[in-house]
Write a protein that holds these residues in place. Structure first.
Motif, PDB file in Angstrom:
ATOM      1  N   VAL A 212       6.115   2.572  -3.677  1.00  0.00           N
ATOM      2  CA  VAL A 212       5.394   3.620  -4.418  1.00  0.00           C
ATOM      3  C   VAL A 212       4.552   4.442  -3.436  1.00  0.00           C
ATOM      4  O   VAL A 212       3.764   3.878  -2.664  1.00  0.00           O
ATOM      5  CB  VAL A 212       4.520   2.982  -5.530  1.00  0.00           C
ATOM      6  N   SER A 213       4.721   5.769  -3.501  1.00  0.00           N
ATOM      7  CA  SER A 213       4.148   6.629  -2.458  1.00  0.00           C
ATOM      8  C   SER A 213       2.632   6.505  -2.338  1.00  0.00           C
ATOM      9  O   SER A 213       2.088   6.586  -1.239  1.00  0.00           O
ATOM     10  CB  SER A 213       4.555   8.089  -2.681  1.00  0.00           C
ATOM     11  N   ALA A 214       1.925   6.267  -3.462  1.00  0.00           N
ATOM     12  CA  ALA A 214       0.454   6.170  -3.387  1.00  0.00           C
ATOM     13  C   ALA A 214       0.044   5.016  -2.453  1.00  0.00           C
ATOM     14  O   ALA A 214      -0.890   5.165  -1.652  1.00  0.00           O
ATOM     15  CB  ALA A 214      -0.129   5.959  -4.775  1.00  0.00           C
ATOM     16  N   TYR A 215       0.739   3.897  -2.527  1.00  0.00           N
ATOM     17  CA  TYR A 215       0.423   2.759  -1.650  1.00  0.00           C
ATOM     18  C   TYR A 215       0.836   3.068  -0.212  1.00  0.00           C
ATOM     19  O   TYR A 215       0.177   2.655   0.737  1.00  0.00           O
ATOM     20  CB  TYR A 215       1.151   1.484  -2.118  1.00  0.00           C
ATOM     21  N   LEU A 216       1.951   3.797  -0.071  1.00  0.00           N
ATOM     22  CA  LEU A 216       2.460   4.084   1.276  1.00  0.00           C
ATOM     23  C   LEU A 216       1.532   5.017   2.052  1.00  0.00           C
ATOM     24  O   LEU A 216       1.611   5.099   3.276  1.00  0.00           O
ATOM     25  CB  LEU A 216       3.878   4.669   1.193  1.00  0.00           C
TER      26      LEU A 216
END
Ligand SMILES: C[S@@+](CC[C@H](N)C(=O)[O-])C[C@H]1O[C@@H](n2cnc3c(N)ncnc32)[C@H](O)[C@@H]1O
Length: 254
Positions: A212-216
């Motif tokens: 998930v991009s937010a975590y990345l």
């Protein structure tokens, strides 16, 4: 392209392993809307090919485009014979060939808004179908969702991708249907939901979060701390609501 838009490549293998694929009902939905046989399609942001396989397995000849080399490498491992892959961002596609269907799976919001609809229309045959679909993977049990929100809060306020045009979640028509309705190039804009409930093991859910991009966007040590904190509050198996919201429109013939 933003760093967030290109954050998936580093995690392409996890993406292929942990992200849910797309059900046949979605193919049926698009074909029913089309109302005529669709033989060719162009896919925007194909990633590792989860939606490519959905359409290719039903006999559609696909040009699958994807800007990220690592995602494309995963896609090329499983590519069926009726799929051609091209390394390109949507913005870099040159029109020339036109298709019966242009579609994007969980990818359209990463494309630049300027010229989005004229570019999509130029890739479509007259009355060809545009489809965009995707959806958040959400914890179905409110108590588990709240425990995960609290565990995540010190690291990340939200892991959702905000609506690109600011449409509120309660509005009847969601993005990109809102934009399509305003475009003179498209008509017959429809929104439909394919309901889906899944169960995942806790490690697979955390595996999903690793795509998930937010975590990345978090620095790796913080990201790991967030995953550890979330793991601690998860039950052994988690119920997931993974409804797919689809937007469909037809290119005007003139
Ligand atoms: C969330 S992934 C979805 C992948 C795949 N379509 C799926 O549903 O599994 C988003 C994809 O959009 C791609 N992407 C990002 N910016 C893009 C752009 N400007 N044009 C086309 N694709 C883009 C990313 O590289 C990534 O593969």
């Amino acid at each position: 392209m933003s760093a967030r838009a290109l954050s998936f490549g580093a995690t392409a293998k996890a993406y292929e392993r942990f992200r849910p694929g797309y059900p046949k009902e979605l193919f049926d939905l698009v074909m029913t809307y089309a109302g005529r046989p669709v033989r060719t399609a162009l896919e925007i942001g194909a990633g590792t090919g989860k939606a490519t396989r959905l359409f290719a397995d039903q006999g559609v000849t696909i040009t699958a485009t994807e800007p990220d080399a690592a995602m494309l490498a995963e896609l090329n491992k499983t590519v069926p014979p009726n799929v051609t892959t091209v390394r390109a961002a949507f913005e870099d596609l040159r029109s020339g060939e036109t298709y019966g269907l242009v579609y994007a799976a969980a990818a359209l919001h990463w494309t630049r808004p300027e010229g989005r609809w004229s570019r999509a229309a130029a890739l479509l045959e007259p009355e060809g179908v545009f489809a965009s679909f995707g959806g958040q993977v959400q914890l179905a049990d409110p108590a588990v969702a709240e425990a995960v929100r609290a565990a995540r809060a010190p690291f990340l306020e939200s892991d959702e991708v905000p609506s690109p045009d600011g449409t509120a979640p309660g509005e009847e028509m969601q993005w990109p249907g809102t934009e399509l309705q305003q475009s003179p190039l498209f008509l017959d804009v429809q929104q439909a939901v394919v309901k889906r409930r899944l169960t995942m093991s806790a490690p697979d859910y955390v595996g999903y979060l690793s795509t998930v991009s937010a975590y990345l966007q978090l620095p790796p040590p913080k990201r790991q701390q967030a995953y550890n904190a979330i793991t601690r509050v998860l039950p052994e198996r988690v119920e997931i609501s993974a409804d797919i919201i689809a937007h469909l429109a037809r290119r005007r013939s003139e």
